[in-house]
Scaffold this motif. Structure first.
Motif, PDB file in Angstrom:
ATOM      1  N   GLU A   4       0.844  -1.212   0.000  1.00 54.50           N
ATOM      2  CA  GLU A   4       0.000   0.000   0.000  1.00 54.50           C
ATOM      3  C   GLU A   4       0.869   1.249   0.000  1.00 54.50           C
ATOM      4  O   GLU A   4       0.581   2.222  -0.694  1.00 54.50           O
ATOM      5  N   ILE A   5       1.939   1.206   0.804  1.00 56.76           N
ATOM      6  CA  ILE A   5       2.856   2.353   0.889  1.00 56.76           C
ATOM      7  C   ILE A   5       3.524   2.589  -0.464  1.00 56.76           C
ATOM      8  O   ILE A   5       3.559   3.726  -0.962  1.00 56.76           O
ATOM      9  N   ILE A   6       4.005   1.494  -1.066  1.00 54.44           N
ATOM     10  CA  ILE A   6       4.682   1.622  -2.364  1.00 54.44           C
ATOM     11  C   ILE A   6       3.717   2.175  -3.406  1.00 54.44           C
ATOM     12  O   ILE A   6       4.063   3.069  -4.177  1.00 54.44           O
ATOM     13  N   SER A   8       1.046   3.993  -2.911  1.00 54.69           N
ATOM     14  CA  SER A   8       0.742   5.388  -2.609  1.00 54.69           C
ATOM     15  C   SER A   8       1.902   6.307  -3.019  1.00 54.69           C
ATOM     16  O   SER A   8       1.690   7.377  -3.595  1.00 54.69           O
ATOM     17  N   GLN A   9       3.151   5.867  -2.737  1.00 51.30           N
ATOM     18  CA  GLN A   9       4.322   6.664  -3.128  1.00 51.30           C
ATOM     19  C   GLN A   9       4.421   6.762  -4.649  1.00 51.30           C
ATOM     20  O   GLN A   9       4.735   7.826  -5.195  1.00 51.30           O
ATOM     21  N   PHE A  10       4.116   5.644  -5.317  1.00 44.26           N
ATOM     22  CA  PHE A  10       4.181   5.612  -6.783  1.00 44.26           C
ATOM     23  C   PHE A  10       3.155   6.580  -7.384  1.00 44.26           C
ATOM     24  O   PHE A  10       3.481   7.374  -8.266  1.00 44.26           O
ATOM     25  N   LYS A  12       1.741   9.159  -6.000  1.00 43.06           N
ATOM     26  CA  LYS A  12       2.100  10.536  -5.652  1.00 43.06           C
ATOM     27  C   LYS A  12       3.184  11.066  -6.589  1.00 43.06           C
ATOM     28  O   LYS A  12       3.077  12.164  -7.142  1.00 43.06           O
ATOM     29  N   ARG A  13       4.218  10.258  -6.760  1.00 40.54           N
ATOM     30  CA  ARG A  13       5.342  10.677  -7.607  1.00 40.54           C
ATOM     31  C   ARG A  13       4.921  10.774  -9.070  1.00 40.54           C
ATOM     32  O   ARG A  13       5.302  11.707  -9.779  1.00 40.54           O
ATOM     33  N   LEU A  14       4.102   9.818  -9.521  1.00 35.73           N
ATOM     34  CA  LEU A  14       3.660   9.824 -10.916  1.00 35.73           C
ATOM     35  C   LEU A  14       2.827  11.088 -11.194  1.00 35.73           C
ATOM     36  O   LEU A  14       3.017  11.750 -12.221  1.00 35.73           O
ATOM     37  N   SER A  16       2.932  14.002  -9.662  1.00 35.80           N
ATOM     38  CA  SER A  16       3.795  15.183  -9.676  1.00 35.80           C
ATOM     39  C   SER A  16       4.620  15.242 -10.957  1.00 35.80           C
ATOM     40  O   SER A  16       4.784  16.310 -11.553  1.00 35.80           O
ATOM     41  N   THR A  17       5.129  14.086 -11.375  1.00 29.87           N
ATOM     42  CA  THR A  17       5.959  14.049 -12.589  1.00 29.87           C
ATOM     43  C   THR A  17       5.127  14.455 -13.808  1.00 29.87           C
ATOM     44  O   THR A  17       5.588  15.252 -14.633  1.00 29.87           O
ATOM     45  N   LYS A 123      -5.042   8.526  -0.859  1.00 27.95           N
ATOM     46  CA  LYS A 123      -5.738   8.562   0.430  1.00 27.95           C
ATOM     47  C   LYS A 123      -5.419   9.826   1.213  1.00 27.95           C
ATOM     48  O   LYS A 123      -5.974  10.065   2.270  1.00 27.95           O
ATOM     49  N   GLU A 124      -4.505  10.607   0.706  1.00 28.61           N
ATOM     50  CA  GLU A 124      -4.155  11.845   1.397  1.00 28.61           C
ATOM     51  C   GLU A 124      -4.797  13.018   0.680  1.00 28.61           C
ATOM     52  O   GLU A 124      -4.665  13.145  -0.539  1.00 28.61           O
ATOM     53  N   LYS A 125      -5.458  13.862   1.445  1.00 29.37           N
ATOM     54  CA  LYS A 125      -6.117  15.004   0.811  1.00 29.37           C
ATOM     55  C   LYS A 125      -5.162  16.171   0.650  1.00 29.37           C
ATOM     56  O   LYS A 125      -5.459  17.138  -0.025  1.00 29.37           O
ATOM     57  N   LYS A 126      -4.005  16.057   1.305  1.00 28.43           N
ATOM     58  CA  LYS A 126      -2.993  17.101   1.259  1.00 28.43           C
ATOM     59  C   LYS A 126      -2.507  17.263  -0.181  1.00 28.43           C
ATOM     60  O   LYS A 126      -2.142  16.293  -0.825  1.00 28.43           O
TER      61      LYS A 126
END
Lengths: 154, 169
Positions: A4-6, A8-10, A12-14, A16-17, A123-126
């Protein structure tokens, strides 16, 4: 949990990129307008140079025309070879961009949509609001670039 | 019940195996664990670097390529250490829990700084509330930085060669 962490990080990064890539495309879309502006400035500078030379000729009661060097300068100023070379370059650049522009517009639109969707899937609204604002601004910048390009073409 | 998270950054919150959605209201971040009144809730605060993943090189290579030599992808954080903290408390419909995060790891082992602190009241148990040093991720990050710089140089050199050949040809 780790997956789940991976994920979510993926995501997020995708997101932004893709947003950064769409901004890059939007800025690149201004290159033809910049070339056009450069040509206009160059032509204006040439006209200004000729006007200044004419003013010098009139002020010196045409006596300066006896100077061979000045006559040569006058001749090279009016010579259109330089302008033709720049025009040829501009036409070539325009040819490239007339093919690339629709592709750039489509890619930017796709990247913006994907980036916004990824921001809402997380899952993050930030950072959601800033992503939407950035997407709107990018779309606006790209639209202006496209309107300028096709307006100039017409 | 709301659990407020101060200075959380990229720490994910789990209840069981489910990742909780971190909400924001008026600049404050909070999660709402699903629990009946009086029930004991266990939240897990988890953070791992992108370099700690199994196929980290595939991950970074993918973003390096689509981010045009890694220029258009966000920088990888310098702080790569891991956190796995469990917090237990009793759910109370009218109560609230405030947790403050500190993203610091004592490199010299002089003092232990807790990564998660209970600011208010209500926490009954907390374990693993300090960052754990992740040397592997640190090494991988360094390796990535060096390789990325070298690859960028190679790409730039190749581009120069192509342009020069096109001009001469």
């Amino acid at each position: 949990m780790e997956n789940e962490i991976i994920k979510s990080q993926f995501e997020k990064r995708l997101g932004s990129t893709l947003m950064r890539l769409s901004w890059l495309m939007a800025f690149l879309a201004y290159i033809p307008a910049l070339i056009m502006a450069f040509i206009t400035v160059m032509a204006l500078a040439l006209v200004l140079k000729i006007l200044v030379m004419l003013a010098i000729v009139v002020c010196t009661l045409f006596l300066v025309l006896l100077n061979e060097g000045f006559r040569e300068k006058f001749r090279t100023s009016i010579d259109s070879q330089e302008i033709e070379a720049v025009q040829q370059f501009a036409e070539r650049a325009y040819g490239v961009f007339s093919v690339a522009m629709p592709l750039m517009i489509a890619l930017t639109a796709a990247f913006i949509v994907a980036s916004v969707v990824l921001a809402f899937v997380q899952k993050e609204k930030k950072g959601r609001t800033s992503r939407v604002v950035s997407a709107i601004l990018c779309a606006l910048v790209m639209t202006i670039a496209a309107v300028t390009f096709y307006g100039m073409g017409a | 019940m709301k659990v407020y998270l101060i200075n959380r950054r990229d720490v994910a919150v789990f209840q069981g195996e489910k990742q909780l959605c971190v909400k924001r209201k008026g600049g404050a971040e909070f999660v709402e664990p699903v629990a009946a009144d009086g029930e004991e809730v266990t939240l897990r605060f988890y953070r791992r670097s992108e370099f700690a993943a199994k196929n980290w090189w595939l991950y970074v290579m993918f973003f390096w390529i689509i981010g045009i030599c890694g220029i258009c992808t966000p920088r990888y954080g310098k702080f790569v250490h891991a956190l796995d903290c469990k917090v237990k408390f009793t759910a109370d419909e009218n109560g609230r829990v405030d947790l403050r995060f500190t993203h610091y790891l004592d490199e010299k082992g002089q003092r232990e700084v807790p990564a998660v602190e209970n600011v208010g009241s209500g926490i009954t148990e907390m374990e693993g509330n300090c960052y754990v040093r992740d040397d592997l991720a640190l090494r991988r990050r360094k390796r990535y930085k060096v390789l990325s710089a070298l690859a960028r140089l190679a790409c730039f050199a190749a581009l120069v060669v192509i342009v020069v050949k096109a001009i001469i040809g």
